[in-house]
Write a protein that holds these residues in place. Structure first.
Motif, PDB file in Angstrom:
ATOM      1  N   ASP A 208       9.147  65.195  34.358  1.00 27.85           N
ATOM      2  CA  ASP A 208       9.505  64.846  35.741  1.00 27.85           C
ATOM      3  C   ASP A 208       8.419  65.299  36.720  1.00 27.85           C
ATOM      4  O   ASP A 208       8.023  64.534  37.627  1.00 27.85           O
ATOM      5  CB  ASP A 208      10.849  65.474  36.115  1.00 27.85           C
ATOM      6  CG  ASP A 208      12.011  64.859  35.338  1.00 27.85           C
ATOM      7  OD1 ASP A 208      11.848  63.724  34.835  1.00 27.85           O
ATOM      8  OD2 ASP A 208      13.061  65.519  35.220  1.00 27.85           O
ATOM      9  N   ARG A 209       7.939  66.527  36.547  1.00 28.64           N
ATOM     10  CA  ARG A 209       6.896  67.025  37.451  1.00 28.64           C
ATOM     11  C   ARG A 209       5.595  66.234  37.279  1.00 28.64           C
ATOM     12  O   ARG A 209       4.916  65.921  38.260  1.00 28.64           O
ATOM     13  CB  ARG A 209       6.643  68.517  37.187  1.00 28.64           C
ATOM     14  CG  ARG A 209       7.800  69.416  37.597  1.00 28.64           C
ATOM     15  CD  ARG A 209       7.359  70.870  37.668  1.00 28.64           C
ATOM     16  NE  ARG A 209       6.872  71.361  36.388  1.00 28.64           N
ATOM     17  CZ  ARG A 209       7.637  71.940  35.461  1.00 28.64           C
ATOM     18  NH1 ARG A 209       8.937  72.085  35.688  1.00 28.64           N
ATOM     19  NH2 ARG A 209       7.118  72.376  34.344  1.00 28.64           N
ATOM     20  N   VAL A 212       5.947  62.822  38.951  1.00 29.07           N
ATOM     21  CA  VAL A 212       5.816  62.914  40.408  1.00 29.07           C
ATOM     22  C   VAL A 212       4.349  63.102  40.806  1.00 29.07           C
ATOM     23  O   VAL A 212       3.853  62.451  41.729  1.00 29.07           O
ATOM     24  CB  VAL A 212       6.674  64.075  40.948  1.00 29.07           C
ATOM     25  CG1 VAL A 212       6.369  64.333  42.415  1.00 29.07           C
ATOM     26  CG2 VAL A 212       8.154  63.763  40.759  1.00 29.07           C
ATOM     27  N   ASN A 216       2.139  60.458  42.945  1.00 24.72           N
ATOM     28  CA  ASN A 216       1.460  60.885  44.176  1.00 24.72           C
ATOM     29  C   ASN A 216      -0.032  60.598  44.117  1.00 24.72           C
ATOM     30  O   ASN A 216      -0.651  60.178  45.104  1.00 24.72           O
ATOM     31  CB  ASN A 216       1.698  62.370  44.429  1.00 24.72           C
ATOM     32  CG  ASN A 216       3.145  62.675  44.786  1.00 24.72           C
ATOM     33  OD1 ASN A 216       3.879  61.795  45.248  1.00 24.72           O
ATOM     34  ND2 ASN A 216       3.567  63.897  44.574  1.00 24.72           N
TER      35      ASN A 216
END
Length: 425
Positions: A208-209, A212, A216
């Motif tokens: 998940d990190r 993201v 970005n």
């Protein structure tokens, strides 16, 4: 150094196996000698008991004249005149057995007795033939049971270990198949084992990190490329206007020419970054049916003038008609980048070979270097495989991104002095 990778389960079972073999080798002789000692103790106890019974019940009524008669009818208990001993003694002795015509081992008890106030020696013996057979049978039985037990434990451990590690292997398969630039995230279950549950949760959080961060980064690249379009266009227009001034000197033109080339390179870099961003976001989702050979011919015509300026010839162009259903724009970009790479990294008076046979496209070219390139770096963004500074390092990266998008195979090889790029559609 041994670099062979082994499975964790195999390493564990290997340790169990070595331990089992060690226990088997050490315990079998120990068990054998233990059984032998216990049996000898039992035989010695039996010999002492028989001697005590003789002294208690038979010796008081026995006369010296009856010794020969006694010895004649008693095979394993005899009264000897010699040797004269002072106390009981146990020993191993061998006696000849006329039935099997060989010496056989016996356990012998010698005990001093008196008959008619004269000293004699009572000899009581027991053969050990059946004893050895019994001990050997027990040892073999024990070894067999131990082998069966260890083998059973080995396979049971393997079976349960495979079931125990199944969630781990499922997680590993999910991670290996996951690609961060795809929208689908791996579905990691919540296993009953606490450690594997923690592992899956940690992996899920990490994914998940990373997702993201990746989104970005892609958003930043896309926004930056869009924002750069306007100032680059303005700079290009200003530079064109400046170059058209009639009073420019030759030295000024010579100084401005590298700036013009650098600006063109920045424009290409910006367009390539936008293209990569669009591919990552799967913007090219439309597909149409077209002949791949016609796309390649059109691309060759586009680069014909550039090749002529560099004295590079297109040779052995063999294109078979092959109809495909893909996004034509992406296929054109792929072919263009491969041909541009063949032109950019070629030498003067070099050649380019192009062949389309079935679903395989092969583009080969002579190069500034006549050695094989580092294939693992060729398709990386901004990677340099040599000392040359040509290109912006994104052409082959875009090719790799397109092939990955459609699941095509692309490879590099160095054959007969030519750098070969092969794409299987």
């Amino acid at each position: 150094m041994d670099n062979v990778k082994r499975k964790l389960l195999h390493q564990t079972l290997r340790g169990y196996g070595l331990y089992a073999v060690l226990i088997l080798l050490l315990s079998t002789p120990f068990f054998y000698f233990l059984i032998q000692k216990l049996h000898l103790d039992d035989v010695d106890e039996g010999l002492v008991l028989r001697a005590d019974e003789f002294k208690l019940h038979i010796l008081p009524g026995l006369n010296a004249s009856e010794i020969d008669q006694w010895n004649r009818f008693n095979r394993d208990m005899k009264i000897l005149k010699e040797p004269v001993i002072k106390g009981d003694s146990l020993s191993f002795q061998f006696y000849y057995d006329s039935l099997i015509t060989e010496l056989e081992p016996y356990r012998v008890l010698l005990s001093p007795v008196k008959i008619g106030n004269l000293p004699y020696t009572l000899s009581v013996k027991n053969d050990l033939i059946e004893s050895e057979d019994l001990i050997m049978s027990l040892a073999l039985l024990y070894s067999g049971l131990l082998v069966v037990l260890l083998a059973g434990l080995f396979y049971i451990t393997k079976y349960y270990s495979n079931r125990l590690w199944l969630p781990f292997y499922n997680t590993l398969d999910s991670i290996e198949q996951y690609e961060i630039d795809k929208t689908h995230k791996p579905d990691l279950p919540d296993p009953a084992i606490q450690e594997f549950s923690r592992l899956n949760q940690s992996v899920q959080n990490l994914i998940d990190r990373s997702k993201v961060t990746y989104e970005n980064q892609q958003e930043f690249i896309e926004n930056a490329a869009h924002e750069l379009q306007t100032p680059l266009a303005v700079l290009h227009a200003k530079l064109d206007s400046f170059l058209q001034l009639p009073d420019l000197t030759a030295s000024q033109l010579a100084a401005l020419s590298p700036l013009y080339d650098l600006l063109a390179r920045l424009n290409r870099l910006n367009k390539n970054l936008l293209l990569l961003s669009k591919i990552d976001h799967q913007s090219y989702h439309t597909a149409e049916r077209f002949d791949l050979a016609l796309v390649i011919e059109k691309t060759i015509d586009f680069f014909e003038d550039q090749a002529t300026e560099k004295n590079i010839r297109f040779e052995h162009v063999k294109l078979e008609s092959h109809w495909v259903v893909y996004n034509m724009a992406l296929v054109e970009i792929l072919v263009s980048n491969l041909l541009l790479n063949a032109l950019t990294h070629n030498r003067e008076y070099g050649v380019i070979h192009i062949e389309l046979k079935g679903s395989t496209l092969i583009i080969s070219n002579t190069g500034a270097t006549s050695t094989v390139l580092a294939a693992e770096k060729l398709f990386q963004r901004f990677a340099k495989t040599g000392s040359a500074s040509k290109g912006n390092g994104l052409g082959l990266a875009i090719v790799k991104k397109i092939t990955d998008l459609y699941g095509w195979m692309i490879g590099y090889s160095f054959e007969d002095g030519l750098h070969c790029f092969k794409v299987r559609f």
